[in-house]
Write an enzyme that holds these catalytic residues in place. Sequence first.
Site, PDB file in Angstrom:
ATOM      1  N   HIS A 261      23.130  48.543  -0.763  1.00 59.65           N
ATOM      2  CA  HIS A 261      22.514  49.532   0.121  1.00 59.65           C
ATOM      3  C   HIS A 261      22.430  48.995   1.551  1.00 59.65           C
ATOM      4  O   HIS A 261      22.706  49.713   2.517  1.00 59.65           O
ATOM      5  CB  HIS A 261      21.121  49.893  -0.378  1.00 59.65           C
ATOM      6  CG  HIS A 261      21.137  50.789  -1.574  1.00 59.65           C
ATOM      7  ND1 HIS A 261      19.993  51.247  -2.179  1.00 59.65           N
ATOM      8  CD2 HIS A 261      22.168  51.308  -2.289  1.00 59.65           C
ATOM      9  CE1 HIS A 261      20.315  52.006  -3.208  1.00 59.65           C
ATOM     10  NE2 HIS A 261      21.621  52.049  -3.304  1.00 59.65           N
TER      11      HIS A 261
ATOM     12  N   SER B 112      25.576  55.612  -3.525  1.00 58.44           N
ATOM     13  CA  SER B 112      24.421  55.410  -2.649  1.00 58.44           C
ATOM     14  C   SER B 112      24.724  54.527  -1.447  1.00 58.44           C
ATOM     15  O   SER B 112      24.162  54.723  -0.370  1.00 58.44           O
ATOM     16  CB  SER B 112      23.242  54.849  -3.443  1.00 58.44           C
ATOM     17  OG  SER B 112      23.639  53.715  -4.172  1.00 58.44           O
TER      18      SER B 112
END
Length: 471
Positions: A451, A396
Amino acid sequence: MYVDALAAGIIGMILVILFLIIPKIGFSIFQKLFYQQRYHTATNLISVLSWLHPFDSWLEKSKLTYSLALAKDGKLEQSLKILKTSKKEHYYAKILTFYVQGDWKNGLNWMTSHIPAHILFNEPDLLIYYLRALGETGNLNKLLKLLEKTELFLERNGSYLQVYLVRMYALAFCGQVLQVRQLLQVPLKKLPNSVQQFWLVTAQMVAGKKAYSYQNLSEIFTEKNLILKKAIDWRLDHPQIEPEKILEQESYRIINRIKLEVDQEFYPRIFSFQKHRKAYATYLLIGINLAFFGIQIETGGSENLQRLYQLGALVPEAVLAGQWWRVITANFLHFGLLHLLTNMFSLYVLGRFVEKIIGFFRYIFIYLFSGIGSMSIYTALSLQAKQQNYILMGASAAIMGLLGALFIIFVKEWFQTKSRITAKRIQLILFTIGLQFTFDYFVPHISISSHFWGLVLGLVSSIFLVGKVGR
């Protein structure tokens, strides 16, 4: 008590479906049928829907749609009779009397003198006929200025078909054949073939291909559609004004802006020089992730933290101890099938788009730089904060880097074109980023830090690696 509550819930759900969801979906289908000129089917549908919403406006719409079905079939007198018996305050019925007869001059005069501005510019259906009447009568400067003024209103209060329809009117009456063709091939492809041909011929006539266009119009005459025949009669009896003789400078700016946005939306310039590119890097990365997951399954470690640790998941203390490869391998490990599927779906959708724009090697660099870099920064910050026993894995962070790259791509595109379409894409990316971090905040076991740094590294690397888009 539980049974009563359950019954009440079921009844409430049924009522919502019957009186809210079905009418909303049904009306959307009705609009599509209407613009496809399938008036008989549209009449039957709106008649059924009016049973669920027995309001005057729906019942009136059923009657007006039936009048168009009659007119199309050649029963003009019956059609006009229905329209004349419509309510006096129903402006739409009066406009349709001019529309089915192809009488745009008198129609425009009537709309100008009888419909108050606050009604005309707050009713998408009325506004569309008014804009077309301006084009049919050669009022191109007014058409373009009003179109720019009302585009946002149509986007918010009408349908996407209506927005593209009025854009097509403007482009056709200004002789922009290529963009008219693009609209007819993509968003307006559901229009009847004869109607599509009519508008393409209109654009060709304005562009100067008159002999060829007259021949095409004569071929459309064979269509058994009286409304279309009246439109063709008008077109032949009222040659279009040459735009270059009347368009003002502001009008040229508006039509050029519309052309650019149509080109970008349906034949984006960012793909025009690289259509041959395949998303090999994206497929390669997905393959590597799937191979790692296969190893996890084979060794019994899909959700086994001890096995994931042995396979190379990121643990800051282990990296400090010299196991530096974990900042790489952790990007290809996933905790369970759902984690893998969500990331691979995002990579498939986003990755192919970015790769086709920037190419194989720059794409791979941004992906790895974002993923490995975010794992490295996460490790350093965790060790500095003395956070122990943390384990991190997943693609991610690298995917967030691709999202950052896409943001830079569209920002550079916007600086070149100042396009509204590109501005909307930038807004959508910002919304997606905000939604992702909101989701991260409320869901445990997700690393907001990785992230965030993946996104930042994607942004920074793309600033230097992404050149002028489309050049």
